[in-house]
Design an enzyme around this catalytic site. Sequence first.
Site: not given
Length: 294
Positions: A79, A111, A140, A201
């Site tokens: 993404r 990220h 993450h 988050d």
Amino acid sequence: MLNAGVTCAAGALGTDSITRSVENLLGKSRELTKQGVSTYFYTGSYHLPPCTITDSIEQDILYLPDAIGLGELALSDHRGSVVRFEDLYSIGRSVRTSASLAGKTGVVLCHLGDEQEQLSLLSEVIKNSDLPQTLFWPTHINRNPRLFEAGIQFALDGGFVDFTTSTNAGLLADGEVACAKALSSMLEASVPIEQISFTSDANASLPRFDPHGNVIGTDSGKIDSLFQAVVDAVMLYDIPLELALRCITCNPAARLGLSNKGRIEQARDADFVMLNPTDFSIQQVWTNGIARLS
């Protein structure tokens, strides 16, 4: 935020830097600070070139007191943009230089997605440049078992790692390592507690996928998952409360260079949360010496 025991926050754009802007972050940061929750933000975005308010990363960090670094830049995620060595190296240099001029610590919040690249680009930049490992903060890390194992080694090599507390059934089914379990495993692997942090988050998208990888729905991250992960670490994995709490208090405060936050000490901001000692439920929340929730 107060109901969840949050007294200080840091925001990033996340996936959507099209309908949202860094200006939105600046506005929300100052609104929340006015309401009693000290709030900071990361300039930049998932994608390249990074979104900024002024003409550059350097000027944002230098001139905007609430800009604490750049993030969250997407690595190893379909993404995000294709990020190459030169891109990450250049961003790191910009953040480090401008943070030094502004008297800030400065971090590049990275990220980490599900692709096979994992931490390889980040490790390559650290190995083959003069940028310190402490400049970069991958988040993450508990996304999947492979990334988590790579994260253990990254931390043992001296890096800081961040776990995400918000999750959903789909992510757990795909192998996400629950935050409390991740903390227990890192400590068992002899990773120093000072190098571990949690982030919620909150309000970020948590997509749900079908077996073919198609998005079939989206959930939102929950801010109350942050303290709940601490409670889970204590109740499920017998981690001492004073140790687990570091992951949401003094560790991230030190990582971001917020010298007035993270500890209850003389000359620091009087931010603290009163708990029921039996079930750890939140009873009172104070920020800057004022009772905000009781």
